[in-house]
Design a protein around this motif. Sequence first.
Motif, PDB file in Angstrom:
ATOM      1  N   PHE A 128       0.987  -1.126  -0.141  1.00  0.00           N
ATOM      2  CA  PHE A 128       0.100   0.130   0.156  1.00  0.00           C
ATOM      3  C   PHE A 128       0.765   1.255  -0.241  1.00  0.00           C
ATOM      4  N   ALA A 129       1.869   1.263   0.760  1.00  0.00           N
ATOM      5  CA  ALA A 129       2.563   2.308   0.935  1.00  0.00           C
ATOM      6  C   ALA A 129       3.556   2.652  -0.440  1.00  0.00           C
ATOM      7  N   GLY A 130       3.839   1.591  -1.282  1.00  0.00           N
ATOM      8  CA  GLY A 130       4.509   1.547  -2.339  1.00  0.00           C
ATOM      9  C   GLY A 130       3.331   2.492  -3.357  1.00  0.00           C
ATOM     10  N   SER A 131       2.178   2.068  -3.400  1.00  0.00           N
ATOM     11  CA  SER A 131       1.333   2.587  -4.334  1.00  0.00           C
ATOM     12  C   SER A 131       1.258   4.030  -3.811  1.00  0.00           C
ATOM     13  N   LEU A 132       1.233   4.399  -2.572  1.00  0.00           N
ATOM     14  CA  LEU A 132       1.019   5.762  -2.084  1.00  0.00           C
ATOM     15  C   LEU A 132       2.222   6.291  -2.575  1.00  0.00           C
ATOM     16  N   GLY A 133       3.464   5.838  -2.783  1.00  0.00           N
ATOM     17  CA  GLY A 133       4.574   6.794  -3.230  1.00  0.00           C
ATOM     18  C   GLY A 133       4.376   6.815  -4.678  1.00  0.00           C
ATOM     19  N   VAL A 134       3.587   5.988  -5.411  1.00  0.00           N
ATOM     20  CA  VAL A 134       3.066   6.492  -6.849  1.00  0.00           C
ATOM     21  C   VAL A 134       2.178   7.477  -7.046  1.00  0.00           C
ATOM     22  N   LEU A 135       1.404   7.583  -5.894  1.00  0.00           N
ATOM     23  CA  LEU A 135       0.259   8.654  -6.123  1.00  0.00           C
ATOM     24  C   LEU A 135       0.951   9.839  -5.667  1.00  0.00           C
ATOM     25  N   PHE A 136       1.824   9.897  -4.950  1.00  0.00           N
ATOM     26  CA  PHE A 136       2.313  11.342  -4.477  1.00  0.00           C
ATOM     27  C   PHE A 136       3.552  11.679  -5.669  1.00  0.00           C
ATOM     28  N   LEU A 137       4.231  10.642  -5.957  1.00  0.00           N
ATOM     29  CA  LEU A 137       5.534  11.156  -6.885  1.00  0.00           C
ATOM     30  C   LEU A 137       5.327  11.192  -8.255  1.00  0.00           C
ATOM     31  N   THR A 138       4.007  10.975  -8.571  1.00  0.00           N
ATOM     32  CA  THR A 138       3.564  11.016 -10.199  1.00  0.00           C
ATOM     33  C   THR A 138       2.624  11.962 -10.287  1.00  0.00           C
ATOM     34  N   ASP A 139       2.151  12.135 -11.484  1.00  0.00           N
ATOM     35  CA  ASP A 139       0.952  12.984 -11.811  1.00  0.00           C
ATOM     36  C   ASP A 139      -0.483  12.262 -11.643  1.00  0.00           C
ATOM     37  N   GLY A 140      -0.492  11.037 -11.274  1.00  0.00           N
ATOM     38  CA  GLY A 140      -1.694  10.289 -11.214  1.00  0.00           C
ATOM     39  C   GLY A 140      -2.239   9.409 -12.020  1.00  0.00           C
ATOM     40  N   SER A 141      -1.571   9.810 -13.383  1.00  0.00           N
ATOM     41  CA  SER A 141      -1.863   9.115 -14.493  1.00  0.00           C
ATOM     42  C   SER A 141      -0.970   7.771 -14.745  1.00  0.00           C
ATOM     43  N   THR A 142       0.146   7.554 -14.121  1.00  0.00           N
ATOM     44  CA  THR A 142       0.933   6.279 -14.337  1.00  0.00           C
ATOM     45  C   THR A 142       0.172   5.244 -13.703  1.00  0.00           C
ATOM     46  N   ALA A 143       0.237   4.138 -14.594  1.00  0.00           N
ATOM     47  CA  ALA A 143      -0.267   2.937 -13.983  1.00  0.00           C
ATOM     48  C   ALA A 143       0.799   1.932 -13.638  1.00  0.00           C
ATOM     49  N   VAL A 144       0.632   1.256 -12.541  1.00  0.00           N
ATOM     50  CA  VAL A 144       1.695   0.606 -12.159  1.00  0.00           C
ATOM     51  C   VAL A 144       1.291  -1.076 -11.753  1.00  0.00           C
ATOM     52  N   VAL A 145       2.262  -1.958 -11.831  1.00  0.00           N
ATOM     53  CA  VAL A 145       1.920  -3.304 -11.411  1.00  0.00           C
ATOM     54  C   VAL A 145       2.973  -3.973 -10.688  1.00  0.00           C
ATOM     55  N   GLY A 146       3.010  -4.961  -9.870  1.00  0.00           N
ATOM     56  CA  GLY A 146       3.951  -5.641  -9.390  1.00  0.00           C
ATOM     57  C   GLY A 146       4.076  -5.427  -7.796  1.00  0.00           C
ATOM     58  N   ALA A 147       4.868  -6.534  -7.430  1.00  0.00           N
ATOM     59  CA  ALA A 147       5.207  -6.579  -6.000  1.00  0.00           C
ATOM     60  C   ALA A 147       6.249  -5.816  -5.541  1.00  0.00           C
ATOM     61  N   SER A 148       6.895  -5.050  -6.215  1.00  0.00           N
ATOM     62  CA  SER A 148       8.270  -4.217  -5.875  1.00  0.00           C
ATOM     63  C   SER A 148       8.193  -3.423  -4.775  1.00  0.00           C
ATOM     64  N   GLY A 149       7.007  -2.696  -4.669  1.00  0.00           N
ATOM     65  CA  GLY A 149       6.929  -1.852  -3.310  1.00  0.00           C
ATOM     66  C   GLY A 149       6.780  -2.603  -1.971  1.00  0.00           C
ATOM     67  N   VAL A 160      10.668   0.782 -14.843  1.00  0.00           N
ATOM     68  CA  VAL A 160      10.414   0.477 -13.355  1.00  0.00           C
ATOM     69  C   VAL A 160       9.902   1.499 -12.506  1.00  0.00           C
ATOM     70  N   ALA A 161       8.969   1.424 -11.632  1.00  0.00           N
ATOM     71  CA  ALA A 161       8.213   2.423 -10.981  1.00  0.00           C
ATOM     72  C   ALA A 161       9.050   2.739  -9.960  1.00  0.00           C
ATOM     73  N   TRP A 162      10.050   3.612 -10.085  1.00  0.00           N
ATOM     74  CA  TRP A 162      10.872   3.941  -8.708  1.00  0.00           C
ATOM     75  C   TRP A 162      10.188   4.468  -7.597  1.00  0.00           C
ATOM     76  N   GLN A 163       9.127   5.036  -7.903  1.00  0.00           N
ATOM     77  CA  GLN A 163       8.384   5.674  -6.621  1.00  0.00           C
ATOM     78  C   GLN A 163       7.649   4.756  -5.914  1.00  0.00           C
ATOM     79  N   ALA A 164       7.262   3.495  -6.133  1.00  0.00           N
ATOM     80  CA  ALA A 164       6.859   2.254  -5.755  1.00  0.00           C
ATOM     81  C   ALA A 164       7.931   1.811  -4.584  1.00  0.00           C
ATOM     82  N   HIS A 165       9.309   1.918  -5.301  1.00  0.00           N
ATOM     83  CA  HIS A 165      10.131   1.241  -4.332  1.00  0.00           C
ATOM     84  C   HIS A 165      10.584   2.331  -3.205  1.00  0.00           C
ATOM     85  N   VAL A 166      10.495   3.597  -3.308  1.00  0.00           N
ATOM     86  CA  VAL A 166      10.571   4.477  -2.492  1.00  0.00           C
ATOM     87  C   VAL A 166       9.511   4.544  -1.421  1.00  0.00           C
ATOM     88  N   GLY A 167       8.216   4.290  -1.971  1.00  0.00           N
ATOM     89  CA  GLY A 167       7.160   4.423  -0.866  1.00  0.00           C
ATOM     90  C   GLY A 167       7.132   3.064  -0.027  1.00  0.00           C
TER      91      GLY A 167
END
Length: 280
Positions: free
Chosen positions: A165-186, A227-234
């Motif tokens: 969930f925190a990985g998805s939150l990282g995507v939500l805060f660090l992108t414009d919101g239109s970037t679609a992501v998948v995967g267990a990396s977060g 790779v969604a580095w935003q999910a990694h950070v989150g």
Amino acid sequence: MSQSSVPPVSRDNFCYRHPDRQSFVLCQRCGRTICGECQTPGAVGVICPECMKQQRQSAPRRTGFFSRSGDRPVVTYTLIAVTAFVFLLQLIPGLNVIDYLLYAGVYSTPVAFEPWRMLTSVFVHSQSFIFHIALNMYSLWLFGQALEPMLGRARFLALYLISGFAGSLGVLFLTDGSTAVVGASGAIFGLMGAFLVIQRKLGGNMNGLLVLVGINLVIGFIPGINVAWQAHVGGLVGGALVGLIYYETRHLKHKSRQTLLIGGLCAVLVVLSLIRYVAF
């Protein structure tokens, strides 16, 4: 010459495991004679090897400093199995599984706010890059075997889901919101973050882990690698916070405090996601 007053030495004065060694020390539990090599200090007196073995077998087993959940990482295997099953469903034409489970901050669907995707995206992976799921599941297997027996099954599952969930939150805060992501990396980075914190607190060697985390973070910033580095950070930050809570509340007397803090962290993550969504 007068007769000696010292009593004759009997066979009872020799170690039962080493008949050639004389001793006058008895095991406090069974009463057998034991030599210095066979003696294990007890609460009172010493204990022979057989009695010590029985004592250890009958003592309650504690697999980690958090719980007594057993050695087999059942949750880890279950998460891998579920992820693999979902991946197989993705390969079936017409099901469009990935479209139903991927995550992005803003959607063009009739229901604009679909927060459950912040978790479901953890279980879907890219079909065009088989190493995506392979590397993630290998990392899950690796860290799951280390963390699940230590934390316990429920805590480990909570760590994995909160990190995802925190990985998805990282995507939500660090992108414009239109970037679609998948995967267990977060979620995987969350396991790394928790393990890093716990190892640090326990005084373990973290050099190899720091290199691993650093390499994985850098890969996310290399141009051309999708790779969604935003999910990694989150996920890394979320997992580190969970690991810190687990360590600081590791004693049984802190169980209620641990539940309260984990619940509070989840509430904060949800509120942050709502605030960010409203801001779009």
